[in-house]
Write a protein that holds these residues in place. Structure first.
Motif, short mmCIF file in Angstrom:
data_model
loop_
_atom_site.label_atom_id
_atom_site.label_comp_id
_atom_site.label_asym_id
_atom_site.label_seq_id
_atom_site.Cartn_x
_atom_site.Cartn_y
_atom_site.Cartn_z
N UNK A 38 0.81 -1.21 0.00
CA UNK A 38 0.00 0.00 0.00
C UNK A 38 0.84 1.26 0.00
N UNK A 39 2.06 1.16 0.49
CA UNK A 39 2.94 2.33 0.50
C UNK A 39 3.57 2.52 -0.86
N UNK A 40 3.69 3.75 -1.26
CA UNK A 40 4.38 4.06 -2.52
C UNK A 40 5.87 4.02 -2.22
N UNK A 41 6.59 3.02 -2.74
CA UNK A 41 7.99 2.87 -2.37
C UNK A 41 8.90 3.99 -2.89
N UNK A 42 8.53 4.56 -4.00
CA UNK A 42 9.37 5.58 -4.59
C UNK A 42 8.49 6.78 -4.88
N UNK A 80 11.83 12.12 -18.26
CA UNK A 80 11.01 11.03 -18.80
C UNK A 80 11.63 9.67 -18.49
N UNK A 81 12.95 9.57 -18.59
CA UNK A 81 13.62 8.31 -18.26
C UNK A 81 13.46 7.99 -16.78
N UNK A 82 13.61 9.00 -15.91
CA UNK A 82 13.41 8.78 -14.47
C UNK A 82 11.98 8.34 -14.16
N UNK A 83 11.02 8.94 -14.84
CA UNK A 83 9.62 8.57 -14.64
C UNK A 83 9.40 7.12 -15.03
N UNK A 86 10.98 4.86 -12.45
CA UNK A 86 10.16 4.82 -11.25
C UNK A 86 8.97 3.88 -11.43
N UNK A 87 8.35 3.93 -12.60
CA UNK A 87 7.22 3.03 -12.86
C UNK A 87 7.67 1.57 -12.79
N UNK A 88 8.84 1.29 -13.35
CA UNK A 88 9.35 -0.08 -13.33
C UNK A 88 9.70 -0.54 -11.91
N UNK A 89 10.33 0.34 -11.15
CA UNK A 89 10.67 0.00 -9.77
C UNK A 89 9.42 -0.23 -8.93
N UNK A 145 -0.21 -8.50 -19.67
CA UNK A 145 -0.21 -7.38 -20.61
C UNK A 145 1.15 -6.67 -20.61
N UNK A 146 1.68 -6.43 -19.42
CA UNK A 146 3.00 -5.79 -19.30
C UNK A 146 4.07 -6.66 -19.96
N UNK A 147 3.99 -7.96 -19.75
CA UNK A 147 4.95 -8.88 -20.36
C UNK A 147 4.92 -8.78 -21.88
N UNK A 148 3.73 -8.86 -22.47
CA UNK A 148 3.62 -8.82 -23.93
C UNK A 148 4.07 -7.46 -24.48
N UNK A 149 3.67 -6.39 -23.82
CA UNK A 149 4.06 -5.04 -24.26
C UNK A 149 5.57 -4.88 -24.21
N UNK A 150 6.19 -5.35 -23.14
CA UNK A 150 7.64 -5.23 -23.01
C UNK A 150 8.37 -6.07 -24.06
#
Length: 159
Positions: A38-42, A80-83, A86-89, A145-150
């Motif tokens: 529940x906590x936003x880690x980053x 944009x790269x940092x964003x 962050x999404x990936x982390x 979905x994330x797997x196929x998109x990646x």
């Protein structure tokens, strides 16, 4: 006979005590994972959005020379790269904390076909995909979905 009853009593008591302790540890672990998920880690998105907005305001001003404009657009790309990082982390943290519990039977080959069709709408690159058999996996549909998109995205980056 009384001795065997006593031995059986202690055996069952120890067995139940072990099972209760195991269930308590398991419950504590699940509660801890739920609290962590529940906590936003980053907590980077808000500061990055603020920096992005400030840069856009500066770029839209009239007093920039070409060098300054180049530096600011470079900073925007870095943001944009940092964003994205962050999404990936955040996604990795949610996976690690077992946040995705919606396990369903997912048709991966069909999902891959849909993902490729979506990419065809935004890129001119040719992707050939021959679906021979359906591949099924029990997993969270969002993660599928994330797997196929990646996979498609990495394929296109390699071209």
């Amino acid at each position: 006979m009384a001795l065997s009853t006593i031995i059986l009593y202690f055996y069952i008591r120890n067995l139940l005590q072990f099972e209760i302790e195991e269930e308590l540890f398991s419950t504590e672990d699940r509660i801890e994972r739920a609290l962590m998920a529940d906590r936003e880690p980053f907590s980077l998105p808000t500061p990055l959005a603020i920096i992005q907005a400030k840069i856009e305001n500066i770029i839209n001003g009239d007093t920039l020379n070409d060098g300054q404009y180049g530096h600011l657009t470079s900073i925007q790309k870095d943001i944009q790269r940092l964003t994205q990082m962050n999404k990936r982390l955040t996604l990795l943290t949610k996976i690690e904390n077992r946040h995705f519990v919606n396990i369903e039977k997912v048709a991966l080959a069909e999902l891959m076909n849909e993902t490729i069709q979506n990419f065809h709408e935004i890129t001119a690159a040719e992707i050939k995909y021959n679906k021979k058999n359906e591949i099924w996996a029990k997993m969270d549909p969002y993660l599928a979905e994330v797997l196929c998109t990646n996979l498609v995205s990495k394929f296109l980056q390699g071209k």
